[in-house]
Design an enzyme around this catalytic site. Structure first.
Site, PDB file in Angstrom:
ATOM      1  N   GLU A 251      10.919  24.766  47.236  1.00 38.57           N
ATOM      2  CA  GLU A 251      12.155  24.150  46.817  1.00 38.57           C
ATOM      3  C   GLU A 251      12.066  24.002  45.280  1.00 38.57           C
ATOM      4  O   GLU A 251      11.249  23.225  44.782  1.00 38.57           O
ATOM      5  CB  GLU A 251      12.519  22.949  47.379  1.00 38.57           C
ATOM      6  CG  GLU A 251      13.947  22.652  47.231  1.00 38.57           C
ATOM      7  CD  GLU A 251      14.500  21.234  47.120  1.00 38.57           C
ATOM      8  OE1 GLU A 251      13.805  20.519  46.123  1.00 38.57           O
ATOM      9  OE2 GLU A 251      15.227  20.661  47.985  1.00 38.57           O
ATOM     10  N   CYS A 285      16.268  17.864  41.107  1.00 34.77           N
ATOM     11  CA  CYS A 285      16.922  19.285  41.134  1.00 34.77           C
ATOM     12  C   CYS A 285      18.308  19.534  41.543  1.00 34.77           C
ATOM     13  O   CYS A 285      18.786  20.445  41.151  1.00 34.77           O
ATOM     14  CB  CYS A 285      15.878  20.045  41.704  1.00 34.77           C
ATOM     15  SG  CYS A 285      15.637  19.411  43.439  1.00 34.77           S
TER      16      CYS A 285
END
Length: 485
Positions: A251, A285
């Site tokens: 990720e 993020c």
């Protein structure tokens, strides 16, 4: 809170292992020393990988779903018992707000229990391809997994990889972030205290520069790497894992666009996007990093969002009045200040952030920045800034909104604001991102998969699919024949 803690150590085969040297961990809100940690080494990483491999091959852990569920339930109980202590420690070592730290802990506890339940429901399938020919498709643990954890949510982002790894039957080696070793050490104590956990199933080695991570990526004993972090580091991990053809769960970075149409509820949009952009000081993020605004409402939206950003009270996470905490360290503070100056050169500053005066000047604080920009090719638009710096861009119609939303190499998350359900459906389908929120931003929970398109990563975390990267499918074929008349 008493922060005079012992040195955070490494953990192998159920034992704590110190070292001859120790590095300091600092409070980003004031620069004070919170404690110390023992850096690991390549040799220690190799030893931990060997322990994980031997535990996987020589014990019944991978074949014991009820034991795995029990361990995860025990861990959830211990995390819950240590919740208040860990919340205070997250605030002190990470710099985020206390309510953000509380949310992180509640999310981690919830996710641990979620995967405890899934541990007993990992199912294969059977089929008969011809009379007497029976095939069994078994789902089995992939082997030994390395979990590389970032600093921005060190408990939640550990559990969302460790939980499915243990539920699937993998053994593990964890590499915590060097910025948050004390938080990780306290979580490891919770893991150590689980009475049903076999020795060697969970191991942890502190980083020392980059050598521990590089050793785990290269190790022949590690089958899976689960990494959360930047796209740049993810690419290095892919290259390092290529010789051993490891399975990768990555990720990576994000540059989440928030698309605001002219029919949006602007009160709702500004409230959601202020929180979505400035949570954890923008150091996440999925933060709303680009505001894409329909041209007819540009001025009204800009005035409203500027007022909302300007009203945000920056301060230590431990103070109830604070609405945005510190950056992780002064190096990142200096980096963000340089980006603000770049935004001034390349675009139009709507709200210029900076280092606050007075007592806050001792910490890694930066106030929020908004800037208008038209050049989609600018690195300010293309790169993940990872801080409280947000661009405002405009679009004329739906097609341009989609084109601009998809204009970066990232595809982790996005949001859009409109009262038109048909438009919401069309645009959500057209945006290339792993998660699209409608009239909200940043809703994450254990049951819902997250992950990225393009350079935002590989695989999915959370949810049932979070198990997939830690499982293999084995086909067992039996030609039993048919009963003879």
């Amino acid at each position: 809170m008493d922060i005079n803690r012992p040195t955070a150590q490494n953990y192998l085969n159920g034992e704590w292992i110190g070292g001859e040297t120790a590095a300091e961990s600092l409070n980003p809100a004031d620069g004070s020393v919170l404690g110390r940690y023992s850096p690991g080494s390549r040799a220690l990483a190799d030893e931990a990988a060997t322990v994980a491999r031997e535990t996987f091959e020589r014990t019944s852990w991978a074949a014991s779903p009820r034991l795995r569920a029990m361990v995860l339930y025990e861990l959830a109980d211990r995390l819950e018992a240590a919740k208040d202590e860990l919340i205070d420690l997250i605030v002190a070592e990470n710099g985020k707000l206390k309510r953000e730290a509380a949310g992180e802990m509640m999310g981690a506890i919830s996710e641990t229990r979620y995967y405890a339940g899934l541990a007993r429901t990992i199912l294969g399938r059977t089929l008969e391809t011809a009379p007497g020919n029976v095939s069994m498709m078994n789902r089995e643990a992939a082997g030994a997994a390395a979990v590389i954890v970032p600093w921005n949510a060190p408990v939640t982002l550990l559990i969302r990889s460790l939980g499915p790894a243990l539920a699937a039957g993998c053994t593990t080696v964890i590499k915590p972030a060097p910025q948050t070793p004390l938080i990780h050490s306290r979580v490891m104590q919770c893991i150590h205290d689980c009475p049903s956990l076999p020795r060697g199933v969970v191991n942890s080695v502190n980083e020392n520069g980059t050598e521990v991570g590089e050793a785990l990526v290269a190790s022949e004993d590690i089958d899976v790497i689960s990494f959360t972090g930047s796209s740049r580091t993810g690419k290095r991990i892919m290259a390092g894992a290529a010789p051993t053809l490891k399975r990768l769960s990555l990720e990576l970075g994000g540059k989440a666009p928030a698309v605001v149409f002219e029919d949006a509820d602007l009160d709702l949009a500004c409230r959601e996007l202020t929180g979505g952009a400035l949570m954890m000081a923008g150091q996440i993020c999925v933060a709303a990093a680009r505001f894409l605004v329909h041209k007819p409402i540009e001025r009204e939206f800009t005035d409203r969002i500027r007022a909302a950003f300007a009203a945000v009270r920056v301060g230590p996470g431990s103070e109830p009045s604070s609405e945005m905490g510190a950056l992780i360290d002064t190096d990142n503070q200096a980096r963000i200040i340089r980006l603000i100056e770049q935004a001034s050169d390349e675009g139009e500053l709507i709200l210029k952030g900076g280092v606050p005066d007075g007592r806050l000047s001792r910490g890694a604080f930066v106030t929020p920045t908004l800037f208008r920009i038209d050049d989609v090719s600018s690195e300010l638009v293309q790169e993940e800034l990872f801080g409280p710096v947000v661009s405002i861009e405009t679009f004329e119609d739906e097609a341009e909104a989609v084109a601009k939303a998809n204009a970066t190499r990232y595809g982790l998350a996005a949001s859009l604001f409109t009262r038109d359900i048909n438009r919401a459906t069309r645009v959500a389908r057209a945006i290339r991102a792993g998660t699209v929120w409608l009239n909200c931003h940043s809703r994450l929970f254990a049951e819902g998969e997250t992950g990225g398109y393009r350079q935002s990563g590989l695989g999915r975390l959370h949810g049932v699919e979070g198990l997939n990267d830690f499982l293999e499918t084995k086909h067992i074929c039996l030609e039993a024949g048919v009963v003879q008349a």
